[in-house]
Scaffold this motif. Structure first.
Motif, PDB file in Angstrom:
ATOM      1  N   SER A  41      -1.367  61.078 -40.940  1.00 40.04           N
ATOM      2  CA  SER A  41      -1.079  59.756 -41.486  1.00 40.04           C
ATOM      3  C   SER A  41      -2.326  58.875 -41.423  1.00 40.04           C
ATOM      4  CB  SER A  41       0.071  59.112 -40.709  1.00 40.04           C
ATOM      5  OG  SER A  41       0.356  57.827 -41.208  1.00 40.04           O
ATOM      6  N   THR A  45      -4.685  57.380 -44.777  1.00 39.46           N
ATOM      7  CA  THR A  45      -4.469  55.938 -44.972  1.00 39.46           C
ATOM      8  C   THR A  45      -5.141  55.427 -46.234  1.00 39.46           C
ATOM      9  OG1 THR A  45      -4.159  55.499 -42.626  1.00 39.46           O
ATOM     10  CG2 THR A  45      -4.857  53.649 -43.980  1.00 39.46           C
ATOM     11  N   GLU A  51       0.312  53.942 -41.797  1.00 38.02           N
ATOM     12  CA  GLU A  51       1.550  54.250 -41.081  1.00 38.02           C
ATOM     13  C   GLU A  51       2.624  54.916 -41.942  1.00 38.02           C
ATOM     14  OE1 GLU A  51       2.613  50.471 -39.341  1.00 38.02           O
ATOM     15  OE2 GLU A  51       1.399  50.917 -37.573  1.00 38.02           O
ATOM     16  N   VAL A  52       2.233  55.878 -42.772  1.00 39.52           N
ATOM     17  CA  VAL A  52       3.196  56.604 -43.600  1.00 39.52           C
ATOM     18  C   VAL A  52       3.726  57.798 -42.815  1.00 39.52           C
ATOM     19  CG1 VAL A  52       3.507  57.957 -45.707  1.00 39.52           C
ATOM     20  CG2 VAL A  52       2.189  55.831 -45.766  1.00 39.52           C
ATOM     21  N   GLU A  75       7.534  56.794 -47.214  1.00 37.92           N
ATOM     22  CA  GLU A  75       8.312  56.046 -46.232  1.00 37.92           C
ATOM     23  C   GLU A  75       7.426  55.803 -45.013  1.00 37.92           C
ATOM     24  OE1 GLU A  75      12.315  56.435 -43.461  1.00 37.92           O
ATOM     25  OE2 GLU A  75      11.965  57.890 -45.050  1.00 37.92           O
ATOM     26  N   SER A  76       7.406  54.566 -44.558  1.00 33.31           N
ATOM     27  CA  SER A  76       6.574  54.209 -43.412  1.00 33.31           C
ATOM     28  C   SER A  76       7.291  54.556 -42.108  1.00 33.31           C
ATOM     29  CB  SER A  76       6.248  52.716 -43.430  1.00 33.31           C
ATOM     30  OG  SER A  76       7.386  51.958 -43.055  1.00 33.31           O
ATOM     31  N   ARG A  78       8.192  52.574 -39.990  1.00 37.14           N
ATOM     32  CA  ARG A  78       9.201  51.528 -39.766  1.00 37.14           C
ATOM     33  C   ARG A  78      10.417  51.674 -40.690  1.00 37.14           C
ATOM     34  NH1 ARG A  78       4.287  48.737 -38.914  1.00 37.14           N
ATOM     35  NH2 ARG A  78       4.214  47.870 -36.811  1.00 37.14           N
TER      36      ARG A  78
END
Length: 145
Positions: A41, A45, A51-52, A75-76, A78
């Motif tokens: 990830s 970047t 943060e994927v 999708e991250s 989070r």
């Protein structure tokens, strides 16, 4: 006409699920979801954003070093999802922690399609659909001369 409508409802209500990939190397055209490693990830970047966690897309090519994807969604970590429009991204094999393939869920599709067809049929009956057309075209008019 009725059969075409039912077929359209079934096709539009298709449900898909992701299952672990059986083959070691995905085939071109196959829809996959790749879970990235933390290092992967970070390394990607610049191409896919920070943060994927998951990258979903169609496989363009694949070899022992990695795969080229036509990305549809990311999708991250989070849980935020972002739609993509087929941008090409190379995922090195070392950046991928897990790989799943998209499969049609027959149970889910059957259940949802049945519910939709049943609901449409119930609405049709409630709204007075009986297959005949009533009206005064050609009938009624004015009384005799």
């Amino acid at each position: 006409m009725y059969r075409a409508s039912v077929l359209a409802v079934v096709l539009l209500s298709a449900c898909y699920t992701y299952r672990p990939l059986v083959e070691p190397t995905p085939l071109p055209g196959q829809r996959v979801s790749a879970q990235l490693t933390s290092e992967g990830s970070r390394d990607l970047t610049g191409e896919i954003g920070p943060e994927v966690l998951h990258v979903e897309g169609d496989v363009l090519s694949s070899d022992s070093d990695g795969m080229d994807l036509e990305v549809r969604e990311i999708e991250s970590v989070r849980g935020f999802r972002s739609d993509w429009h087929g941008e090409h991204v190379r995922l090195p094999r070392i950046a991928v922690a897990g790989l799943q393939e998209r499969k049609l869920s027959l149970g889910g599709t059957t259940l949802l399609s049945g519910a939709l067809v049943g609901g449409l049929f119930a609405m049709y009956k409630l709204l007075g659909g009986n297959g005949s057309s009533e009206g005064s075209a050609g009938q009624g008019g004015r009384g005799g001369n």
